[in-house]
Motif scaffolding. Structure first.
Motif, PDB file in Angstrom:
ATOM      1  N   LEU A 168      -9.904  11.053   0.121  1.00  0.00           N
ATOM      2  CA  LEU A 168     -10.472   9.838  -0.499  1.00  0.00           C
ATOM      3  C   LEU A 168     -10.667   9.983  -1.842  1.00  0.00           C
ATOM      4  O   LEU A 168     -11.301   9.081  -2.497  1.00  0.00           O
ATOM      5  CB  LEU A 168     -11.892   9.767   0.366  1.00  0.00           C
ATOM      6  CG  LEU A 168     -11.951   9.498   1.893  1.00  0.00           C
ATOM      7  CD1 LEU A 168     -13.475   9.561   2.148  1.00  0.00           C
ATOM      8  CD2 LEU A 168     -11.375   8.390   1.907  1.00  0.00           C
ATOM      9  N   LEU A 169     -10.001  11.140  -2.347  1.00  0.00           N
ATOM     10  CA  LEU A 169     -10.058  11.304  -3.631  1.00  0.00           C
ATOM     11  C   LEU A 169      -8.810  10.723  -4.718  1.00  0.00           C
ATOM     12  O   LEU A 169      -7.723  10.989  -4.002  1.00  0.00           O
ATOM     13  CB  LEU A 169     -10.391  12.752  -4.216  1.00  0.00           C
ATOM     14  CG  LEU A 169     -11.755  13.284  -3.951  1.00  0.00           C
ATOM     15  CD1 LEU A 169     -11.895  14.532  -3.932  1.00  0.00           C
ATOM     16  CD2 LEU A 169     -13.045  12.438  -4.756  1.00  0.00           C
ATOM     17  N   PRO A 170      -8.832  10.276  -5.776  1.00  0.00           N
ATOM     18  CA  PRO A 170      -7.659   9.666  -6.568  1.00  0.00           C
ATOM     19  C   PRO A 170      -6.723  11.130  -6.504  1.00  0.00           C
ATOM     20  O   PRO A 170      -6.983  12.302  -6.851  1.00  0.00           O
ATOM     21  CB  PRO A 170      -8.039   9.140  -7.795  1.00  0.00           C
ATOM     22  CG  PRO A 170      -9.335   8.819  -7.676  1.00  0.00           C
ATOM     23  CD  PRO A 170      -9.829   9.840  -6.658  1.00  0.00           C
ATOM     24  N   HIS A 171      -5.359  10.751  -6.439  1.00  0.00           N
ATOM     25  CA  HIS A 171      -4.478  11.908  -6.701  1.00  0.00           C
ATOM     26  C   HIS A 171      -3.338  11.397  -7.822  1.00  0.00           C
ATOM     27  O   HIS A 171      -2.878  10.390  -8.072  1.00  0.00           O
ATOM     28  CB  HIS A 171      -3.660  11.902  -5.297  1.00  0.00           C
ATOM     29  CG  HIS A 171      -3.051  13.456  -5.253  1.00  0.00           C
ATOM     30  ND1 HIS A 171      -1.935  13.823  -6.003  1.00  0.00           N
ATOM     31  CD2 HIS A 171      -3.058  14.536  -4.444  1.00  0.00           C
ATOM     32  CE1 HIS A 171      -1.542  15.048  -5.517  1.00  0.00           C
ATOM     33  NE2 HIS A 171      -2.233  15.395  -4.836  1.00  0.00           N
ATOM     34  N   SER A 172      -3.083  12.533  -8.638  1.00  0.00           N
ATOM     35  CA  SER A 172      -2.115  12.289  -9.811  1.00  0.00           C
ATOM     36  C   SER A 172      -0.781  11.794  -9.305  1.00  0.00           C
ATOM     37  O   SER A 172      -0.151  11.175 -10.173  1.00  0.00           O
ATOM     38  CB  SER A 172      -2.281  13.642 -10.657  1.00  0.00           C
ATOM     39  OG  SER A 172      -1.618  14.620  -9.812  1.00  0.00           O
ATOM     40  N   VAL A 173      -0.408  12.519  -8.470  1.00  0.00           N
ATOM     41  CA  VAL A 173       1.072  12.112  -7.733  1.00  0.00           C
ATOM     42  C   VAL A 173       1.209  10.631  -7.321  1.00  0.00           C
ATOM     43  O   VAL A 173       2.080   9.816  -7.518  1.00  0.00           O
ATOM     44  CB  VAL A 173       1.528  13.022  -6.753  1.00  0.00           C
ATOM     45  CG1 VAL A 173       2.706  12.547  -5.972  1.00  0.00           C
ATOM     46  CG2 VAL A 173       1.418  14.404  -7.372  1.00  0.00           C
ATOM     47  N   LEU A 174       0.028  10.238  -6.728  1.00  0.00           N
ATOM     48  CA  LEU A 174      -0.113   8.849  -6.402  1.00  0.00           C
ATOM     49  C   LEU A 174      -0.655   7.771  -7.571  1.00  0.00           C
ATOM     50  O   LEU A 174      -0.984   6.641  -7.354  1.00  0.00           O
ATOM     51  CB  LEU A 174      -0.997   8.602  -5.183  1.00  0.00           C
ATOM     52  CG  LEU A 174      -0.692   9.577  -4.107  1.00  0.00           C
ATOM     53  CD1 LEU A 174      -1.786   9.373  -2.775  1.00  0.00           C
ATOM     54  CD2 LEU A 174       0.511   9.144  -3.533  1.00  0.00           C
ATOM     55  N   LYS A 175      -0.612   8.212  -8.880  1.00  0.00           N
ATOM     56  CA  LYS A 175      -0.828   7.469  -9.960  1.00  0.00           C
ATOM     57  C   LYS A 175      -2.453   6.769  -9.636  1.00  0.00           C
ATOM     58  O   LYS A 175      -2.494   5.487 -10.026  1.00  0.00           O
ATOM     59  CB  LYS A 175       0.126   6.082 -10.252  1.00  0.00           C
ATOM     60  CG  LYS A 175       1.453   6.490 -10.212  1.00  0.00           C
ATOM     61  CD  LYS A 175       2.427   5.388 -10.211  1.00  0.00           C
ATOM     62  CE  LYS A 175       3.873   5.557 -10.517  1.00  0.00           C
ATOM     63  NZ  LYS A 175       4.731   4.425 -10.205  1.00  0.00           N
ATOM     64  N   GLY A 176      -3.200   7.717  -9.312  1.00  0.00           N
ATOM     65  CA  GLY A 176      -4.629   7.339  -9.348  1.00  0.00           C
ATOM     66  C   GLY A 176      -5.013   6.968  -7.965  1.00  0.00           C
ATOM     67  O   GLY A 176      -6.226   6.723  -7.745  1.00  0.00           O
ATOM     68  N   LYS A 177      -4.215   6.353  -7.234  1.00  0.00           N
ATOM     69  CA  LYS A 177      -4.570   6.125  -5.755  1.00  0.00           C
ATOM     70  C   LYS A 177      -4.978   7.024  -4.741  1.00  0.00           C
ATOM     71  O   LYS A 177      -4.628   8.455  -5.188  1.00  0.00           O
ATOM     72  CB  LYS A 177      -3.502   5.230  -4.979  1.00  0.00           C
ATOM     73  CG  LYS A 177      -3.052   3.933  -5.628  1.00  0.00           C
ATOM     74  CD  LYS A 177      -1.815   3.247  -4.712  1.00  0.00           C
ATOM     75  CE  LYS A 177      -1.620   1.984  -5.365  1.00  0.00           C
ATOM     76  NZ  LYS A 177      -0.592   1.165  -4.588  1.00  0.00           N
ATOM     77  N   THR A 178      -5.650   6.864  -3.873  1.00  0.00           N
ATOM     78  CA  THR A 178      -6.243   7.766  -2.860  1.00  0.00           C
ATOM     79  C   THR A 178      -5.051   7.915  -1.802  1.00  0.00           C
ATOM     80  O   THR A 178      -4.435   7.176  -1.709  1.00  0.00           O
ATOM     81  CB  THR A 178      -7.671   7.609  -2.205  1.00  0.00           C
ATOM     82  OG1 THR A 178      -7.412   6.533  -1.678  1.00  0.00           O
ATOM     83  CG2 THR A 178      -8.719   7.503  -3.359  1.00  0.00           C
ATOM     84  N   PRO A 179      -4.897   9.174  -1.347  1.00  0.00           N
ATOM     85  CA  PRO A 179      -4.061   9.104   0.097  1.00  0.00           C
ATOM     86  C   PRO A 179      -4.249   8.222   0.875  1.00  0.00           C
ATOM     87  O   PRO A 179      -3.430   7.639   1.511  1.00  0.00           O
ATOM     88  CB  PRO A 179      -4.340  10.689   0.493  1.00  0.00           C
ATOM     89  CG  PRO A 179      -4.681  11.223  -0.562  1.00  0.00           C
ATOM     90  CD  PRO A 179      -5.634  10.558  -1.508  1.00  0.00           C
ATOM     91  N   THR A 180      -5.610   8.160   1.269  1.00  0.00           N
ATOM     92  CA  THR A 180      -5.528   6.843   2.434  1.00  0.00           C
ATOM     93  C   THR A 180      -5.301   5.420   1.672  1.00  0.00           C
ATOM     94  O   THR A 180      -4.833   4.669   2.657  1.00  0.00           O
ATOM     95  CB  THR A 180      -7.188   6.689   2.920  1.00  0.00           C
ATOM     96  OG1 THR A 180      -7.930   6.656   1.586  1.00  0.00           O
ATOM     97  CG2 THR A 180      -7.666   7.941   3.701  1.00  0.00           C
TER      98      THR A 180
END
Length: 268
Positions: A168-180
């Motif tokens: 539920l936390l932003p991820h740098s690889v996803l450009k700030g999106k969360t995995p979900t």
């Protein structure tokens, strides 16, 4: 003189190309197993971590023995394939004995047709995503245990909750999106989150009470969120659990807190 004036037409701007996203059918997983120096209150000694690389989704499974790894992987991937309709195509574990065996190779290579490629000897960075994911979960779990004043034996709940929060936390690889959010295409609602280890009061229905003067709530501690049922899990002092939404939380650990509003007229 060139068309567009002496300076010519404006050239294209130097725009940084966006990295190509992996096709949806590509499912690359990495796995690792971490052991605990303390056996948990539920008898667990190990935590299996599986990370799906496209969306960086993390799946955590508590284990009592290393030999339970195969059964856990079998159940987990059967669930993922059934839910999303996509088979794994590449799986990378480390070189632990729980992964380096014929049953694991048969599961992924023959049943799913995936490439099963353990990391090389003395090169843990080849499985770095799973390794770092475990470290992140351990840091979060340690903080939650200390905040709630829970002993180390409750690590199984804290690690499971830490893994869930990581999705539920932003991820740098996803450009700030969360995995979900990356997986579902929509922002996840966080209003259901509660403080791990806080006192929780579960409503006791008339059929659960033995007499007219019994308490209408039963106090325990909040130990996690059940994703499939979308309910909260409470552990009572006798070791039993309740999986429900009919509860109140003392998230500020206020010693004067009194639960209210759990029961309806017909339950009184």
């Amino acid at each position: 003189q060139t068309i567009g004036g002496p300076k010519g037409p404006p050239g294209p701007k130097n725009v940084k190309e966006e990295p190509k996203e992996l096709p949806p059918e590509f499912t690359h997983y990495c796995m690792d197993l971490v052991d605990s120096t303390v056996k948990s209150v539920r008898g667990f000694k190990y935590m299996l971590t599986v990370v799906e690389m496209t969306h960086r989704l993390k799946y955590s499974v508590n284990l009592k023995k290393k030999s339970d790894t195969f059964a856990a992987c079998k159940v987990l991937f059967r669930h993922l394939v059934s839910k999303y309709g996509v088979k794994p195509t590449f799986v990378r574990p480390d070189r632990g004995g729980e992964f380096m065996n014929a049953k694991m190779k048969e599961l992924f290579q023959q049943k799913y047709g995936a490439q099963y490629s353990p990391s090389q000897t003395e090169k843990p960075w080849m499985n770095g995503v799973a390794e770092h994911s475990e470290k992140d979960s351990q840091r979060r779990a340690r903080a939650m245990l200390h905040n709630a004043g829970l002993p180390a034996e409750y690590w199984c709940y804290a690690m499971a909750q830490a893994g869930y929060l990581g999705n539920l936390l932003p991820h740098s690889v996803l450009k700030g999106k969360t995995p979900t959010e990356s997986r579902d295409g929509k922002v996840q609602d966080h209003s259901h989150l509660r403080v791990l280890g806080c006192p929780a009061f579960v409503g006791q229905r008339r059929r659960q009470r033995t007499g007219k003067w019994e308490y209408r709530t039963k106090e325990g501690i909040y130990v996690g969120y059940h994703q499939e049922n979308q309910t909260h899990v409470v552990r009572f002092p006798d070791g039993k659990h309740a999986d429900t939404t009919d509860m109140e939380f003392n998230e500020l650990f206020d010693p004067t807190y009194l639960p209210r509003g759990l029961m309806t007229d017909e339950d009184s």
